[in-house]
Scaffold this motif. Structure first.
Motif, PDB file in Angstrom:
ATOM      1  N   LEU A  16      41.940  13.713  83.374  1.00 20.54           N
ATOM      2  CA  LEU A  16      41.170  13.679  82.127  1.00 20.54           C
ATOM      3  C   LEU A  16      40.514  12.313  81.928  1.00 20.54           C
ATOM      4  CD1 LEU A  16      43.594  15.606  79.693  1.00 20.54           C
ATOM      5  CD2 LEU A  16      41.585  16.508  80.859  1.00 20.54           C
ATOM      6  N   LEU A  20      36.575  11.446  81.875  1.00 18.11           N
ATOM      7  CA  LEU A  20      36.011  10.831  80.675  1.00 18.11           C
ATOM      8  C   LEU A  20      35.302   9.511  80.988  1.00 18.11           C
ATOM      9  CD1 LEU A  20      35.732  11.100  77.615  1.00 18.11           C
ATOM     10  CD2 LEU A  20      37.905   9.878  77.377  1.00 18.11           C
ATOM     11  N   LYS A  24      31.351   8.816  80.528  1.00 23.25           N
ATOM     12  CA  LYS A  24      30.878   7.726  79.648  1.00 23.25           C
ATOM     13  C   LYS A  24      29.892   6.830  80.366  1.00 23.25           C
ATOM     14  CE  LYS A  24      33.796   7.680  75.838  1.00 23.25           C
ATOM     15  NZ  LYS A  24      33.683   7.257  74.491  1.00 23.25           N
ATOM     16  N   VAL A  92      39.010   4.739  72.885  1.00 24.84           N
ATOM     17  CA  VAL A  92      38.802   6.189  72.757  1.00 24.84           C
ATOM     18  C   VAL A  92      39.807   6.773  71.767  1.00 24.84           C
ATOM     19  CG1 VAL A  92      38.991   8.409  73.979  1.00 24.84           C
ATOM     20  CG2 VAL A  92      37.817   6.499  75.065  1.00 24.84           C
ATOM     21  N   LEU A 266      41.467  14.027  74.283  1.00 27.45           N
ATOM     22  CA  LEU A 266      40.701  13.788  75.507  1.00 27.45           C
ATOM     23  C   LEU A 266      39.768  14.957  75.813  1.00 27.45           C
ATOM     24  CD1 LEU A 266      43.511  12.137  77.671  1.00 27.45           C
ATOM     25  CD2 LEU A 266      41.532  10.997  76.638  1.00 27.45           C
ATOM     26  N   SER A 269      36.802  14.883  73.582  1.00 31.10           N
ATOM     27  CA  SER A 269      35.867  13.833  74.013  1.00 31.10           C
ATOM     28  C   SER A 269      35.068  14.276  75.232  1.00 31.10           C
ATOM     29  CB  SER A 269      36.622  12.545  74.354  1.00 31.10           C
ATOM     30  OG  SER A 269      37.456  12.160  73.306  1.00 31.10           O
ATOM     31  N   LEU A 270      35.715  15.003  76.146  1.00 31.56           N
ATOM     32  CA  LEU A 270      35.006  15.500  77.335  1.00 31.56           C
ATOM     33  C   LEU A 270      33.921  16.493  76.938  1.00 31.56           C
ATOM     34  CD1 LEU A 270      37.993  16.052  79.807  1.00 31.56           C
ATOM     35  CD2 LEU A 270      36.269  14.269  79.927  1.00 31.56           C
ATOM     36  N   LEU A 273      30.820  14.977  75.572  1.00 30.81           N
ATOM     37  CA  LEU A 273      29.946  14.374  76.578  1.00 30.81           C
ATOM     38  C   LEU A 273      29.386  15.406  77.561  1.00 30.81           C
ATOM     39  CD1 LEU A 273      32.066  11.175  77.258  1.00 30.81           C
ATOM     40  CD2 LEU A 273      29.847  11.271  76.124  1.00 30.81           C
TER      41      LEU A 273
END
Lengths: 420, 408
Positions: A16, A20, A24, A92, A266, A269-270, A273
């Motif tokens: 993960l 990530l 980023k 994060v 996580l 957040s993935l 993006l």
């Protein structure tokens, strides 16, 4: 063909983070996962290095890394990447409402479900035991009626040893209304705590603690299992403010609520993006062209699908998760790229029958050795593939369980691999 | 079926319980456990009891709670076919115990639809009958959730509609597996599929010898009947496979049953072989795209879609091909709902005693949809769509309908 800049294989903490950190940087990322990954099973605290080779407690992890053997993953990762990875991770986590406490040059002690203290480097506020121990005089251990694997009396006995006999100890049992069916888990209670009814009932019951009735409220510390909500740290803040003093969660047996909070953070957040996450697909092989991997071959329900990329990050884990197997003794295999696997030779060195002794397990060091860019090397130290990076428990040369370095190695190696 | 060669024991789902490490990942991800405190959970029911290899005459009664959504299978790091072990044990249970009255109706939707369609004006009267029956509480007294509307029959079946379509002939062909829902309730989705395939240079074949995939039978414990369906369908799939023609489905539960669950449940080599010739519609389009053969002459749609990925698609291990195909749709924006299982799980949510659990599981998705302000909710699974409509008043559609519209 399905093509991305980076394909990450593995959905544990390392996978993960690798996905990530790559995303980023603006890379297009495909994450291939099989099974739920490690975070359901670990507390989501970042152990960096708790014990050295001789099982002496490490006081300053950053300094102790200098003395590790040359094959240890931290020696390849380097302290610079380790420090950067911690900054990356804590930023994060903070942005997503789980702020972490900690520092690389000292240990934090977090209470376990049996009341012992465990060294770690970074933990969310709700688990940061030693940050809140100073000055506490009255300890209230909060049990949950019907909860499996959490025993107040054992906790008192062990906490007395670690925090001191001079403090008062009280065990309080919270009633959740969840009993009557199966044994309840911390996850069940955490879901109840996600509701207004849960937080309100829980805090009211804590306020009845005898320890709160006399003296300074802030002298009291509540020790609770990992039940303070399934997402973020809002529930932890609510409960602390309602009882007027510190509350600390313990680590626990799986399923781990804090691990899942971290996992949710996580994955959100993935998604943000635009990372493509493909679940339930086992990667079974790779296509190579000389020293370049061109694609990995993943199993679908009934077929195989190829994922092409410029760069591959291998985060499939060790023996437990099947990233490395050993069907025949001394013939370990890495299952996707067929990378050379390091292992401790000789049957007599393979395992240590004293399970809880101060000596590591030989078999635990099995894994892939890399150069300083985290690309795999053979026995002579020669790089075997130019665009494959190895991270987390796939790496050889360390016993994460013995030295308490699992999430630290996972985080730092994943971050470094993503930055290469 | 003539060839009854069994898959090697080591590879068979029925023995996969031995790989369980008791790690609890399945429990952590089980939506039913989250909603019902009486369910002891996938770990204890499937691998723990499954380890007995069905030799003991004991049953874990909370097995009844499992909805076969397969979240546990996806969570398992060790390849245990958790939900299939549950379904096998459910079938064992019903060998010795009577079924509740409603099971017969919920499991045999295809049989009923065939009867209804055989009568003149049968579908009209059946729809009317279901409405009256519901308002009189007849379904409720049978053990079917009275809160729900039964899916209405279409006036023409897909097979009837299909015969009216004039397809351009082509050397490139696919066989379409419509499944009961499209054939009897929503034929327009099948029509949209044909349009999309034609636009991509494929001719669609309808093989009327296919049966219901058997999913409703499996989840209600009628495993022997499901086995008969499997044998028939596998024979047909292999017939087409020998001619190099793939079988494509638009329902992600049908396709999972054909490609994977037969093999897991019955362990026959031929089922595995047949599974290799089965694709989900968007997976097939994605494969065309990978070869640069997907027709991208698409009219702009300029819509924001909220996409609920069905559990059974997640279980197929093919990712989300809808998302990659929709990237070619000018103006389309796809957002994943990412809100877990909808709670319907085929006929599970229709059971009166499971209605509340089903709605509780769906809560997260319902609030996600209500808050999203999307132009359209898209989802491949017919029962997920029913649940979304029931829980939110939104009117979700199949993504193939959007694509068909864009091929003007």
């Amino acid at each position: 063909m399905i093509r991305s800049d980076v394909v990450v294989i593995g959905g544990g903490f390392a996978g993960l983070i690798a996905a990530l950190a790559s995303a980023k940087r603006g890379k297009s990322v495909t994450l291939l996962t099989y099974g739920e990954g490690t975070l359901t099973l670990n507390s989501g605290v970042i152990d960096v290095l708790g014990f050295d080779e001789n099982h002496n407690a490490v006081e300053n992890p950053l300094a102790a890394i200098e003395n590790l053997p040359a094959d240890h993953p931290y020696k390849k990762i380097g302290t610079k990447a380790l420090e950067e990875s911690i900054d990356f991770f804590t930023a994060v986590a903070r942005k997503n409402h789980i702020p972490y406490h900690g520092s690389l040059d000292r240990q934090m002690m977090v209470p376990t479900a049996v009341g012992t203290l465990k060294p770690t480097c970074f933990a969310p506020h709700s688990l940061s035991g030693s940050e809140v121990f100073p000055g506490k005089k009255r300890i209230v251990i909060v049990g949950i009626k019907g909860l499996k694997d959490f025993y107040g009396d054992i906790m008192v006995e062990n906490l007395k040893k670690s925090l001191g006999e001079d403090k008062s100890y009280e065990v309080l049992e919270v009633e959740t209304g969840l009993t009557g069916g199966r044994d309840i888990t911390t996850q069940d209670v955490a879901r109840w705590m996600d509701t207004d009814e849960g937080t309100s009932s829980f805090s009211k019951q804590l306020l009845k603690a005898e320890s709160l009735q006399n003296g300074n409220t802030t002298d009291v510390l509540f020790v609770v299992p990992q039940v303070l909500g399934t997402k973020g740290h809002a529930c932890y803040q609510t409960i602390s403010s309602r009882v007027g003093t510190d509350v600390v969660e313990t680590t626990c047996l799986p399923p781990s609520v804090n691990g899942m909070r971290l996992q949710a953070l996580l994955i959100d957040s993935l998604r943000e993006l635009g990372v493509d996450i493909v679940e339930n697909t086992k990667v079974v092989g790779a296509e190579k062209d000389g020293t370049q991997a061109t694609a990995v071959i993943a199993q679908t329900a009934s077929n195989q699908k190829r994922y092409y990329a410029k760069k591959f990050i291998l985060a499939t884990g060790g023996f437990y998760s099947g990233g490395i197997t050993m069907r025949d003794f001394e013939q370990p295999k890495e299952m996707i790229f067929d990378l050379p696997v390091y292992f401790v030779k000789g049957e007599e060195n393979w395992s240590n029958k004293e399970l809880f002794s101060n000596k590591p397990q030989g078999f635990a060091k099995t894994g892939i050795l890399t150069d300083e860019t985290l690309r795999p090397v053979d026995e002579s130290g020669k790089r075997v593939l130019d665009n494959v990076y190895v991270v987390g428990r796939n790496l050889g040369g360390y016993d994460f369980c013995f030295e308490h370095s699992g999430n630290g190695v996972a985080l730092a190696s994943a971050y470094k691999a993503a930055m290469m | 079926m003539s060839d009854k060669t069994m898959i090697d024991e080591e590879e068979r789902a029925i023995y996969s319980g031995d790989h369980c490490l008791s790690c609890t990942s399945c429990m952590a991800n089980c939506p039913v456990m989250a909603a019902a405190k009486d369910y002891r959970g996938p770990k204890l029911v499937a691998p723990a009891h499954g380890r007995m290899h069905f030799s003991e005459d004991d049953t874990e009664l909370s097995l009844d709670f499992c909805s076969n959504c397969k979240s546990c299978d996806r969570a398992c790091p060790s390849g245990v076919a958790v939900s299939t072990l549950n379904m096998l044990q459910r079938a064992e249970y019903y060998k010795k115990h009577p079924h509740p009255q409603r099971d017969d109706m919920l499991a045999h939707a295809e049989k009923m639809a065939k009867l209804v369609n055989a009568l003149p004006l049968g579908t009209t009267f059946a729809n009317l009958g279901m409405k009256i029956g519901r308002s009189l509480g007849m379904f409720d007294s049978m053990g079917i959730a009275g809160e729900r509307e039964m899916p209405a029959y279409a006036s023409n079946t897909f097979a009837q509609e299909f015969r009216k379509i004039k397809q351009p002939s082509s050397d490139k062909k696919v066989v379409f597996f419509p499944g009961c829902s499209i054939n009897y309730n929503e034929p327009h989705i099948g029509v949209a599929f044909v349009k999309v395939m034609n636009a991509n240079g494929y001719e669609v074949i309808l093989d009327e010898a296919f049966n219901c995939c058997g999913s409703p039978l499996v989840v209600t414990g009628y495993l022997d009947e499901a086995h008969e369906h499997a044998e028939n369908n596998v024979e047909r799939i292999l017939y087409w496979k020998r001619q190099g023609i793939p079988v494509v489905a638009t329902c992600t539960s049908c396709s999972l049953m054909l490609r994977k669950e037969y093999e897991e449940l019955f362990g026959e080599e031929a089922m595995k072989e047949a599974g290799e010739n089965v694709y989900d519609a968007f997976e097939f389009l994605e494969m065309l795209d990978a070869e640069g053969k997907f027709n991208t002459k698409l009219a702009p749609v300029n819509e924001k879609f909220l996409y609920h990925v069905p559990c059974h698609l997640k279980a197929a291990g093919i990712g989300t091909p809808v998302v990659s195909i929709f990237r070619h749709l000018p103006g389309a924006k796809v957002e994943l709902a990412d809100a877990g299982c909808c709670g319907m799980s085929g006929n599970y949510g229709f059971k009166k005693d499971k209605y509340e659990i089903s709605m509780k599981i769906g809560e997260k998705l319902f609030s996600r949809i209500k808050a999203a302000h999307a132009d359209d909710v898209i989802c491949e699974c017919p029962t997920c769509r029913m649940q979304i409509q029931h829980g939110t008043q939104a009117e979700p559609c199949h993504p193939i309908e959007i694509l068909a519209k864009a091929y003007q």
